[in-house]
Scaffold this active site. Structure first.
Site, short mmCIF file in Angstrom:
data_model
loop_
_atom_site.label_atom_id
_atom_site.label_comp_id
_atom_site.label_asym_id
_atom_site.label_seq_id
_atom_site.Cartn_x
_atom_site.Cartn_y
_atom_site.Cartn_z
N GLU A 130 -5.19 71.77 45.94
CA GLU A 130 -6.09 70.69 45.57
C GLU A 130 -7.31 71.24 44.84
OE1 GLU A 130 -8.18 68.99 48.91
OE2 GLU A 130 -8.38 67.04 47.93
N CYS A 182 -4.53 67.46 51.51
CA CYS A 182 -5.66 67.87 52.35
C CYS A 182 -5.91 66.99 53.56
CB CYS A 182 -6.91 67.99 51.48
SG CYS A 182 -8.21 69.01 52.22
N LYS A 202 -4.48 60.58 46.37
CA LYS A 202 -4.98 60.86 47.74
C LYS A 202 -5.59 59.62 48.37
CE LYS A 202 -8.06 64.16 50.12
NZ LYS A 202 -9.09 65.20 49.87
#
Ligand SMILES: *[C@@H]1O[C@H](CO)[C@@H](O)[C@H](O)[C@H]1NC(C)=O
Ligand SMILES: *[C@@H]1O[C@H](CO)[C@@H](O)[C@H](O)[C@H]1NC(C)=O
Ligand SMILES: *[C@@H]1O[C@H](CO)[C@@H](O)[C@H](O)[C@H]1NC(C)=O
Ligand SMILES: *[C@@H]1O[C@H](CO)[C@@H](O)[C@H](O)[C@H]1NC(C)=O
Ligand SMILES: *[C@@H]1O[C@H](CO)[C@@H](O)[C@H](O)[C@H]1NC(C)=O
Length: 511
Positions: free
Chosen positions: A85, A221, A188
């Site tokens: 990321e 993440c 995300k």
């Protein structure tokens, strides 16, 4: 974002990309996976708006490293390569200062596009083109993270989240097939203080197919701690997950490799995790985890600050393996290397004998009890949630070390909100009770133990970390139908830092 959206999304938004017509890999087959921990070249002034040319010049430096690593991975036979990321642009942009870095990523569910062979189809897609050509040149599937700009309808329904400037900016994963075609795009959902990005209006459940290993799912993440999209992917039967991250480490429970390992074991899936390397931001820890093995890297203090390529051959996991989660019963007792403990038939309300104390761990008030004998058994409860431990300590050398068993049931509220039930055996940082729950990386004392809790959730993630950031594979993990989880381990290779059963009460997150 609306928390209700999370629930609705379960029913409404299961959108899946797939490349039709590909043969399924044979059972028993394997493939070669690679992840790259990248020391990202940062923009030194991320709050200043730069031109597209300047942004590209910056990102090309990172892309040059990606190119070298793609070549190295290919030499080692990698069929899929994952980058972290924020690995192309870096951190700390504002919504406007990141503008030069944005590309509009076409939706691969709507159209087939190979940016390498058809660069003229869209302007302003230099990064997509270069990644696509890398996948094509080195003949591997490639996943990278970049910033996406998507126009949105300003006059939209109340449930839509279109920002006032009429476009979304998404933290995005892109996946390319080995001929360079863009095969997946994921936005995300669980942002972590990222003021330059928007969360998509609903969670996106995104997978892509490969000829060598079948389906892979994508997330990013902080997503790893939440139900959407992560658990939904697993519950759809996706067993191979790709995880670019930029994770700031925090012991005793949430160092990058700890939770990567715990997630893979708890969900019984393969996780390909690529982190950033940045010492100032305490970012390191990447790995290739299967239910059976872990190939991981965690930089040690004082190591040169540099990238690291990991390559491993891993088995193809057949889909739909998560339901069979009850294995051996806990009634037969477990033998440790110097004898057997008698099995216990206790209720969780059994007398909690020892003197307990409260100490903060990861900002949560854990109820602890000290391990003050060479061998013993202990219970500790936080309200009705109880943890049980049988242990035998093997001190090495002269250093005195203090250990404690902690229980926590409640909602974590600092830097994110999530409901937990946790049993954790930790080495305390010092010899004082108040040091239990603080960060410590080393330990000499080895421990044979059985750690057990009766959880109010099916989602329990187990982990064992020993001295100097070494992960150990639990010798035995068991789960009964009523969600009593048992982890047993002996014969440690290093001193014990943390042994933990990390239960996520996803169903309480919205309360
Ligand atoms: C980003 O900002 C945080 C504080 O908001 C700071 O600690 C960190 O060093 C910054 N990182 C970079 C790369 O500038
Ligand atoms: C790309 O930009 C050029 C110059 O601004 C323009 O002439 C061309 O039409 C654009 N092409 C596409 C596909 O948008
Ligand atoms: C975990 O996955 C492996 C490999 O697919 C399978 O053999 C095993 O039964 C699964 N275990 C559980 C507890 O679901
Ligand atoms: C061990 O802890 C228990 C409860 O905390 C206490 O009653 C006992 O005295 C302690 N024993 C030693 C040897 O410190
Ligand atoms: C203990 O571990 C060592 C090396 O890690 C191994 O050689 C040995 O067989 C193990 N013993 C038992 C009883 O598991």
């Amino acid at each position: 974002m609306s928390l209700l959206a999370v629930l609705f999304a379960l029913c409404l938004l299961v959108s899946v990309t797939s490349v039709a017509g590909q043969a399924k890999p044979a059972s028993g087959s394997s493939y070669v996976a690679a992840v790259y921990e990248h020391r990202v070249f940062l923009n030194p002034e991320p709050s200043v708006i730069v031109s597209r040319a300047e942004a590209l010049q910056h990102m090309q430096k990172n892309l040059d490293v990606y190119e070298e690593q793609a070549a190295r991975a290919a030499q080692q036979g990698a069929q899929i390569l994952v980058f972290p990321e924020d690995g192309l642009h870096g951190f700390n942009f504002s919504r406007s200062s990141i503008s030069g870095y944005l590309e509009t990523i076409p939706d691969p569910q709507q159209e087939k596009w190979n940016p390498c062979t058809e660069p003229g189809r869209y302007n302003n897609t230099e990064v997509l083109q270069r990644l696509s050509c890398m996948a094509r040149q080195y003949n591997l599937y490639l996943v990278a993270n970049m910033a996406d700009l998507q126009p949105c309808p300003l006059q939209s329904s109340p449930s839509s989240s279109c920002p006032p400037d009429g476009h979304w900016q998404f933290n995005s994963n892109v996946a390319f097939s080995s001929d360079g075609q863009l095969v997946a795009r994921y936005h995300k959902y669980n942002l972590y203080f990222e003021k330059s990005f928007d969360a998509p209006p609903q969670p996106e459940i995104i997978t892509f197919d490969t000829p060598f290993a079948g389906r892979f799912g994508l997330f990013i993440c902080f997503d790893i701690l939440f139900r959407e999209p992560t658990v939904s992917l697993v519950e759809m039967g996706v067993r191979q997950l790709i995880y670019p991250t930029a994770w700031m480490n925090q012991l005793p429970l949430l160092d990058a490799i700890q939770f990567q390992r715990a997630f893979s074991l708890g969900a019984n899936v393969t996780l390909l995790a690529a982190n950033i390397r940045n010492d100032q931001l305490i970012m390191t820890g990447s790995g290739i985890y299967t239910p059976f093995s872990a190939t991981f890297h965690h930089a040690q203090r004082g190591d040169p600050e540099e990238g690291r390529l990991l390559v491993a051959t891993v088995p193809v996991l057949q889909e739909g393996g998560v339901e069979a989660t009850s294995s051996s019963s806990t009634d037969s007792g477990y033998c440790f290397k110097e004898g057997c403990f008698t099995p216990l038939h206790r209720e969780t309300t059994s007398a909690v004998s020892s003197a307990t104390f409260i100490s903060s761990m990861m900002y949560d008030p854990f109820t602890f009890v000290l391990l003050n004998k060479t061998e013993d058994e202990l219970d500790v409860c936080d309200g009705a949630f109880c943890c049980h431990l049988q242990y035998r300590q093997y001190p090495q050398g002269d250093r005195k070390e203090l250990f404690a068993l902690g229980a926590f049931a409640g909602t974590h509220t600092v830097n994110g909100r999530y409901a937990l039930q946790v049993c954790a055996l930790v080495r305390c940082a010092g010899l004082d009770e108040s040091s239990c729950g603080q960060e410590v990386e080393v330990a000499d004392t080895k421990m044979d133990f059985l750690l057990e809790g009766r959880f109010g959730t099916r989602y329990v993630y187990p982990l064992i970390l020993s001295s100097n950031m070494i992960l150990e594979q639990p010798e035995h993990l068991g789960k009964t139908m009523d969600d009593k989880v048992t982890m047993m381990h002996s014969n440690m290779t290093g001193g014990l830092v943390t042994a933990c059963l990390y239960g996520r009460m996803y169903h309480l997150d919205n309360q």
